[in-house]
Design a protein around this motif. Structure first.
Motif, PDB file in Angstrom:
ATOM      1  N   CYS A  55      -2.966 -18.461  -6.758  1.00  0.00           N
ATOM      2  CA  CYS A  55      -3.649 -19.241  -5.727  1.00  0.00           C
ATOM      3  C   CYS A  55      -4.613 -18.326  -4.976  1.00  0.00           C
ATOM      4  N   CYS A  58      -3.112 -17.913  -1.055  1.00  0.00           N
ATOM      5  CA  CYS A  58      -1.855 -17.223  -0.715  1.00  0.00           C
ATOM      6  C   CYS A  58      -1.370 -16.280  -1.810  1.00  0.00           C
ATOM      7  N   CYS A  72      -3.036 -23.575  -4.153  1.00  0.00           N
ATOM      8  CA  CYS A  72      -1.772 -24.251  -4.464  1.00  0.00           C
ATOM      9  C   CYS A  72      -1.524 -25.392  -3.481  1.00  0.00           C
ATOM     10  N   CYS A  75      -0.897 -24.442   0.203  1.00  0.00           N
ATOM     11  CA  CYS A  75      -2.083 -24.021   0.951  1.00  0.00           C
ATOM     12  C   CYS A  75      -2.975 -25.204   1.292  1.00  0.00           C
TER      13      CYS A  75
HETATM   14 ZN   LIG Z   1      -1.404 -20.952  -2.021  1.00  0.00          ZN
END
Ligand SMILES: [Zn+2]
Ligand SMILES: [Zn+2]
Length: 247
Positions: A55, A58, A72, A75
């Protein structure tokens, strides 16, 4: 290494050579030395480095072929204040145990092991980028007194020494003592962190780009709360680097 870090390291080496034979302090069944943080080759081979694809925000790794950058589901749902978070390794077995003992049992002899993993992944990336300061996630004053050291600050100091990016612990403080977050859900962690950090009185930032350093990244609640107050005080982009990441 700074002179202080060197003298601390020297004192640590001397006392370790006295108290510990050259044995892996995780399995106690293989050779290890102070240089590799008393973790032997076999235990080290269990370490899982975090590799792309992950991702964009994050750093959560995904199996599979991703050609375009993506975020993702977590997030997309959460409001995160850092631009990106990256970690060197998964917080699994050996790493989980070492981090726990380093942090809660003051097993400082593991520090070279964690530092090596951290620098191995973080340095090549940070050398290609442009950052102004390294800021460790602070401990609350009470906890800092109890634990006598802030693991995030020590790891940040190693990153600073190796990268040449200055470190400052003077901007951020933790104003709310927060209970351990281990049993909390993602939403509870975010709520728990609300109002936990502040910049020190009088701190005004002017677009400085900040690398925030912590030992472990779990949901991002802690580091996002830090990034939020830094940006409210005028910082530029904030990225996060941690040694380990929960998966
Ligand atoms: Zn993420
Ligand atoms: Zn071992």
């Amino acid at each position: 290494m700074t002179a202080l870090a060197e003298s601390l390291q020297h004192r640590l080496d001397v006392s370790l050579a006295f108290f510990y034979p050259d044995t892996c302090q995780v399995c106690r069944a293989e050779h290890a030395t102070v240089k590799n943080g008393y973790v032997g080759a076999r235990c080290r081979s269990q370490v899982r480095f975090i590799e792309p694809p992950y991702c964009e925000r994050c750093g959560l790794p995904y199996a599979g072929d991703f050609t375009a950058p993506f975020e993702c589901a977590n997030c997309c749902e959460m409001e995160l204040y850092f631009s990106s978070a990256r970690s060197a390794v998964a917080a699994h077995n050996v790493v989980r145990e070492v981090v726990h003992r380093y942090k809660y049992q003051r097993a400082l002899w593991f520090e070279p092991f964690l530092t090596n993993l951290f620098l191995h992944k973080a340095l090549p990336v940070l050398r290609r980028q442009d950052w102004d300061f390294i800021v460790p996630v602070p401990l609350h004053a009470v906890k800092h007194r109890e634990r006598e050291f802030n693991q995030a600050e020590r790891l940040a100091a190693h990153l600073s020494a190796a990268s040449g990016i200055p470190l400052t612990s003077k901007w951020l403080r933790r104003i709310k003592p927060t209970a351990t977050q281990t049993l909390l859900t993602r939403q509870q962690r975010a709520a728990n962190m609300r109002g936990a950090f502040a910049v020190r009185p009088g701190v005004r930032l002017d677009g400085e780009r900040v690398i925030l350093v912590d030992d472990v990244f779990t949901t991002g609640a802690t580091t996002s709360a830090c990034a939020e107050v830094l940006q409210a005080a005028g910082s530029g982009d904030v990225c996060v680097w941690t040694v380990a990441r929960g998966l």
